[in-house]
Design a protein around this motif. Sequence first.
Motif, mmCIF file in Angstrom:
data_model
loop_
_atom_site.group_PDB
_atom_site.id
_atom_site.type_symbol
_atom_site.label_atom_id
_atom_site.label_comp_id
_atom_site.label_asym_id
_atom_site.label_seq_id
_atom_site.Cartn_x
_atom_site.Cartn_y
_atom_site.Cartn_z
ATOM 1 N N UNK A 136 0.947 -1.034 0.028
ATOM 2 C CA UNK A 136 0.051 -0.110 -0.199
ATOM 3 C C UNK A 136 0.841 1.152 -0.052
ATOM 4 N N UNK A 137 0.384 2.304 -0.392
ATOM 5 C CA UNK A 137 0.966 3.717 -0.384
ATOM 6 C C UNK A 137 1.541 3.797 1.389
ATOM 7 N N UNK A 138 2.610 4.429 1.254
ATOM 8 C CA UNK A 138 3.113 4.830 2.716
ATOM 9 C C UNK A 138 3.222 6.332 2.922
ATOM 10 N N UNK A 139 3.586 7.033 3.921
ATOM 11 C CA UNK A 139 3.645 8.091 4.475
ATOM 12 C C UNK A 139 4.869 8.621 5.154
ATOM 13 N N UNK A 140 5.387 9.655 5.243
ATOM 14 C CA UNK A 140 6.635 10.027 6.135
ATOM 15 C C UNK A 140 7.660 9.305 5.438
ATOM 16 N N UNK A 141 8.825 9.386 6.520
ATOM 17 C CA UNK A 141 10.250 8.938 5.631
ATOM 18 C C UNK A 141 10.164 7.728 5.734
ATOM 19 N N UNK A 142 10.996 7.196 4.652
ATOM 20 C CA UNK A 142 11.235 5.724 4.441
ATOM 21 C C UNK A 142 11.840 5.329 5.681
ATOM 22 N N UNK A 143 11.222 3.800 6.031
ATOM 23 C CA UNK A 143 11.924 3.217 7.156
ATOM 24 C C UNK A 143 13.478 2.753 6.606
ATOM 25 N N UNK A 144 14.230 2.760 7.544
ATOM 26 C CA UNK A 144 15.614 2.521 7.410
ATOM 27 C C UNK A 144 15.491 0.595 7.468
ATOM 28 N N UNK A 145 16.788 0.420 6.608
ATOM 29 C CA UNK A 145 16.797 -1.098 6.608
ATOM 30 C C UNK A 145 18.072 -1.453 7.383
ATOM 31 N N UNK A 146 18.056 -2.836 7.846
ATOM 32 C CA UNK A 146 19.139 -3.282 8.690
ATOM 33 C C UNK A 146 20.412 -2.933 7.567
ATOM 34 N N UNK A 147 21.447 -2.685 8.232
ATOM 35 C CA UNK A 147 22.812 -2.881 7.544
ATOM 36 C C UNK A 147 23.624 -3.480 8.296
ATOM 37 N N UNK A 148 23.841 -4.957 8.344
ATOM 38 C CA UNK A 148 24.525 -5.984 9.387
ATOM 39 C C UNK A 148 25.915 -5.883 8.635
ATOM 40 N N UNK A 149 27.102 -5.583 9.236
ATOM 41 C CA UNK A 149 28.274 -5.680 8.944
ATOM 42 C C UNK A 149 29.133 -6.702 9.491
ATOM 43 N N UNK A 150 29.657 -7.356 8.504
ATOM 44 C CA UNK A 150 30.660 -8.846 8.991
ATOM 45 C C UNK A 150 32.057 -8.364 9.130
ATOM 46 N N UNK A 151 32.766 -8.560 10.062
ATOM 47 C CA UNK A 151 34.318 -8.289 9.859
ATOM 48 C C UNK A 151 34.962 -9.473 10.167
ATOM 49 N N UNK A 152 36.172 -9.858 9.571
ATOM 50 C CA UNK A 152 36.909 -10.801 9.665
ATOM 51 C C UNK A 152 37.880 -10.946 11.085
ATOM 52 N N UNK A 153 38.403 -11.702 11.455
ATOM 53 C CA UNK A 153 39.281 -11.746 12.787
ATOM 54 C C UNK A 153 40.324 -10.901 12.552
ATOM 55 N N UNK A 154 40.922 -11.052 11.229
ATOM 56 C CA UNK A 154 42.177 -10.027 11.147
ATOM 57 C C UNK A 154 41.737 -8.694 11.047
ATOM 58 N N UNK A 155 40.688 -8.255 10.631
ATOM 59 C CA UNK A 155 40.000 -6.982 10.803
ATOM 60 C C UNK A 155 40.002 -6.462 12.190
ATOM 61 N N UNK A 156 39.339 -7.366 12.912
ATOM 62 C CA UNK A 156 39.059 -7.163 14.318
ATOM 63 C C UNK A 156 40.325 -6.882 15.238
ATOM 64 N N UNK A 157 41.226 -8.006 15.002
ATOM 65 C CA UNK A 157 42.574 -7.725 15.650
ATOM 66 C C UNK A 157 43.332 -6.413 15.435
ATOM 67 N N UNK A 158 43.127 -6.171 14.059
ATOM 68 C CA UNK A 158 43.865 -4.822 13.630
ATOM 69 C C UNK A 158 43.607 -3.565 14.418
ATOM 70 N N UNK A 159 42.484 -3.428 14.975
ATOM 71 C CA UNK A 159 41.766 -2.480 15.457
ATOM 72 C C UNK A 159 42.546 -2.611 16.845
ATOM 73 N N UNK A 160 42.877 -3.623 17.642
ATOM 74 C CA UNK A 160 43.450 -3.563 19.029
ATOM 75 C C UNK A 160 44.664 -2.548 19.407
ATOM 76 N N UNK A 161 45.405 -2.485 18.199
ATOM 77 C CA UNK A 161 46.630 -1.850 18.423
ATOM 78 C C UNK A 161 46.451 -0.144 18.704
ATOM 79 N N UNK A 162 45.305 0.231 18.286
ATOM 80 C CA UNK A 162 44.928 1.537 18.204
ATOM 81 C C UNK A 162 44.320 2.022 19.364
ATOM 82 N N UNK A 163 44.816 3.202 19.973
ATOM 83 C CA UNK A 163 44.388 3.931 21.087
ATOM 84 C C UNK A 163 43.112 4.797 20.571
ATOM 85 N N UNK A 164 42.207 4.298 21.004
ATOM 86 C CA UNK A 164 40.859 5.246 20.625
ATOM 87 C C UNK A 164 40.757 6.427 21.316
ATOM 88 N N UNK A 165 40.574 7.638 20.674
ATOM 89 C CA UNK A 165 40.534 9.080 21.244
ATOM 90 C C UNK A 165 39.328 9.138 22.198
#
Length: 186
Positions: A136-165
Amino acid sequence: MNRATKSGIAAEAQAKVNAKYSEEQAAECLEWIAVITSADINKSGDADNFYETLKNGQLLCQVINALKPGQIKKIQTSAMAFKCMENINAFVEGAKACGVPTQETFQTVDLWERQNLNSVVICLQSLGRKGSQFGKPSIGPKESEKNVRHFSDEQLRASEGIVNLQYGSNKGATQSGMSFGNTRHM
């Protein structure tokens, strides 16, 4: 309605609630209802028309059945108060079944006793955003859609050495030179 007039704080609180009501948004909701149900209704967004158009709950039930046919089995046609309130409650339950979050629904008395028409508008807008999910027709802003992101173990480990501001830094932080108010005179 044969109710005593509100006074003092209750009247101020009611005025605050009524101030949030938007005629433009209410008119958009009534326009959407007219399109969904093919009903010939006054689409004016003023509070009196909005209330009179929706108060018996029949049109609201038709909206739910237009989105999900058969969701509301029996729409009460009686003008008796408890029958109208039954329709309004059936709409709220139907809106939840269509995916409207509980915090965006309203209490039956918000519409029936005209306590908070803005919450009714919010619920209809939320339901209106879901219209496209039911073809059916809708009103208002379009609903957002899920945006699931998948990171590899290597990508996750790469962030461990960075001091987060976000942890911040306290280099050179002292309280010298800070004064709050006057010194104490004895």
